[in-house]
Design a protein around this motif. Structure first.
Motif, PDB file in Angstrom:
ATOM      1  N   GLN A  82      36.408  44.751  42.082  1.00 41.77           N
ATOM      2  CA  GLN A  82      37.411  44.956  41.027  1.00 41.77           C
ATOM      3  C   GLN A  82      36.890  44.680  39.920  1.00 41.77           C
ATOM      4  O   GLN A  82      37.474  45.559  38.865  1.00 41.77           O
ATOM      5  CB  GLN A  82      38.448  43.665  41.309  1.00 41.77           C
ATOM      6  N   SER A  83      35.689  44.040  39.772  1.00 45.40           N
ATOM      7  CA  SER A  83      35.473  44.034  38.082  1.00 45.40           C
ATOM      8  C   SER A  83      34.510  45.252  37.614  1.00 45.40           C
ATOM      9  O   SER A  83      34.558  45.347  36.356  1.00 45.40           O
ATOM     10  CB  SER A  83      34.205  43.008  37.844  1.00 45.40           C
ATOM     11  N   LEU A  88      34.885  53.406  39.194  1.00 46.63           N
ATOM     12  CA  LEU A  88      34.854  53.775  40.607  1.00 46.63           C
ATOM     13  C   LEU A  88      35.678  55.097  40.952  1.00 46.63           C
ATOM     14  O   LEU A  88      36.860  54.895  40.611  1.00 46.63           O
ATOM     15  CB  LEU A  88      35.114  52.756  41.607  1.00 46.63           C
ATOM     16  N   THR A  89      35.279  56.121  41.535  1.00 46.97           N
ATOM     17  CA  THR A  89      36.263  57.193  42.025  1.00 46.97           C
ATOM     18  C   THR A  89      36.055  57.491  43.330  1.00 46.97           C
ATOM     19  O   THR A  89      35.257  56.878  44.078  1.00 46.97           O
ATOM     20  CB  THR A  89      35.948  58.384  41.054  1.00 46.97           C
ATOM     21  N   SER A  90      36.907  58.360  43.874  1.00 45.05           N
ATOM     22  CA  SER A  90      36.817  58.626  45.335  1.00 45.05           C
ATOM     23  C   SER A  90      35.564  59.340  45.610  1.00 45.05           C
ATOM     24  O   SER A  90      35.101  59.629  46.763  1.00 45.05           O
ATOM     25  CB  SER A  90      38.159  59.547  45.826  1.00 45.05           C
ATOM     26  N   HIS A 108      38.386  47.794  51.990  1.00 49.38           N
ATOM     27  CA  HIS A 108      39.232  48.636  52.387  1.00 49.38           C
ATOM     28  C   HIS A 108      40.700  49.003  51.966  1.00 49.38           C
ATOM     29  O   HIS A 108      41.386  49.824  51.622  1.00 49.38           O
ATOM     30  CB  HIS A 108      38.948  49.167  53.817  1.00 49.38           C
ATOM     31  N   GLN A 109      41.362  47.721  52.163  1.00 51.96           N
ATOM     32  CA  GLN A 109      42.590  47.611  51.756  1.00 51.96           C
ATOM     33  C   GLN A 109      42.835  47.882  50.320  1.00 51.96           C
ATOM     34  O   GLN A 109      43.765  48.321  50.063  1.00 51.96           O
ATOM     35  CB  GLN A 109      43.338  46.289  52.150  1.00 51.96           C
ATOM     36  N   ALA A 110      41.971  47.271  49.567  1.00 51.19           N
ATOM     37  CA  ALA A 110      42.040  47.020  48.104  1.00 51.19           C
ATOM     38  C   ALA A 110      41.788  48.692  47.500  1.00 51.19           C
ATOM     39  O   ALA A 110      42.260  49.047  46.492  1.00 51.19           O
ATOM     40  CB  ALA A 110      41.169  46.028  47.491  1.00 51.19           C
ATOM     41  N   PHE A 111      40.956  49.316  48.135  1.00 53.42           N
ATOM     42  CA  PHE A 111      40.606  50.673  47.744  1.00 53.42           C
ATOM     43  C   PHE A 111      40.439  51.600  48.770  1.00 53.42           C
ATOM     44  O   PHE A 111      39.575  52.200  49.346  1.00 53.42           O
ATOM     45  CB  PHE A 111      38.890  50.536  47.071  1.00 53.42           C
ATOM     46  N   PRO A 112      41.416  52.079  49.285  1.00 52.07           N
ATOM     47  CA  PRO A 112      41.663  52.776  50.510  1.00 52.07           C
ATOM     48  C   PRO A 112      40.907  54.106  50.298  1.00 52.07           C
ATOM     49  O   PRO A 112      40.816  54.779  51.520  1.00 52.07           O
ATOM     50  CB  PRO A 112      43.339  53.072  50.797  1.00 52.07           C
TER      51      PRO A 112
END
Ligand code: KPL
Length: 298
Positions: A82-83, A88-90, A108-112
């Motif tokens: 998160q920091s 971050l990108t896909s 995975h939940q936070a950054f699907p």
């Protein structure tokens, strides 16, 4: 472990930036100014940039696609990602190299949309001083995809890590390897904390029947979660690794001795909650978890 991989990437001419978690780590890096690694062939020194997570910006990076190797403790994984979520990108590739399970699902939940991979290593390194490591044990590293990525695509994304001067391989069934590692850590890390001993000392005769009961329960859980995949005899695996690392202080015991957080929730805690979720009775593991909770700050 992060320092060791950073040095190997740097030596293979990849642009490396260390992302440090707080001002204290940054101050200590500035004082050290390099990462030193002691190996049998002598000490090597590596110079590369380091920055605080909150300060890193996409403009600082010399590449348009970043690969992030996460080597924090399991409980810091989500906060660490998160920091740096602003960079971050896909197209970023995230490789989580840690003990424990459960943190990958949280990510995975936070950054699907983030391709997340996992790495399991038996390389041994310890810190002699801040940013001065000793590469103490040579072992293999296994990488694999976690979610619904396509095998070949994920393997290609991990190609840089698979081509370093450190043995690393792709595993199409990394989940089995993660579960076996979790099982071994539940027994060795758990018992070394309750007995306040080194890894090899859990092989004492008085723990023999307890280890057998713990391994029998683990085999029930693994048979269910890995339906179909062959798993090794866990008693043999636990005793083999306890003997091979007999002089080591397990990572959980080190954390207890340092008075820092531990990965209990991601090792023994994760095993017990997965067993409960699947209606598998694991009384020996529940008792061990209970003992550990009394001793270990959460
Ligand atoms: O992974 C380990 C740990 O301490 O976390 C073992 C294999 C038990 C080695 O110490």
């Amino acid at each position: 472990m992060g320092g060791l991989w950073a040095c190997h990437l740097h030596q293979a001419d990849h642009p490396v930036t260390l992302i440090l978690k707080d001002a204290a780590a940054e101050e200590s890096f500035l004082r050290a100014s390099t990462i030193k690694v002691d190996r049998e062939q002598g000490t090597i020194e590596n110079h590369f940039p380091a920055t605080l997570a909150e300060r890193i910006s996409a403009d600082d990076l010399t590449v348009d696609k970043i690969s992030l190797l996460v080597t924090t403790k399991a409980y810091d994984t989500l906060t660490a990602l998160q920091s740096i979520s602003h960079i971050l990108t896909s197209y970023s590739v995230v490789v989580i190299m840690q003990n424990g399970m459960g943190q990958h699902e949280l990510v995975h939940q936070a950054f699907p949309h983030l391709p997340v991979m996992t790495a399991i290593t038996s390389q041994g390194a310890y810190s002699k001083a801040p940013f001065h490591l000793v590469h103490a044990g040579h072992g293999d590293t296994w990488l694999g995809r976690l979610a619904d990525q396509e095998q070949m695509v994920a393997k290609r994304q991990a190609a840089d890590l698979l081509a370093l001067n450190i043995p690393a391989f792709w595993d199409e069934d990394i989940a089995s390897r993660m579960w076996v590692k979790l099982a071994v850590n539940c027994v060795i890390n758990g018992l070394t904390v309750v007995r306040e001993c080194r890894n090899g000392e859990i092989l004492a005769t008085e723990l023999h029947s307890r280890i057998i009961r713990l391994c029998d329960e683990l085999e029930l859980v693994l048979a269910e979660v890995l339906s179909g995949s062959a798993t090794p005899n866990l008693y043999d695996e636990v005793t083999r690794i306890a003997a091979a690392t007999s002089n080591n202080i397990s990572s959980m015991r080190q954390d207890v001795l340092k008075g820092t957080g531990t990965e209990l929730d991601y090792i023994n805690g994760y095993l017990c909650s997965e067993a409960l979720r699947r209606n598998i009775d694991v009384p020996e593991h529940r008792a061990l978890l209970h003992e550990l909770r009394e001793l270990v700050p959460s």
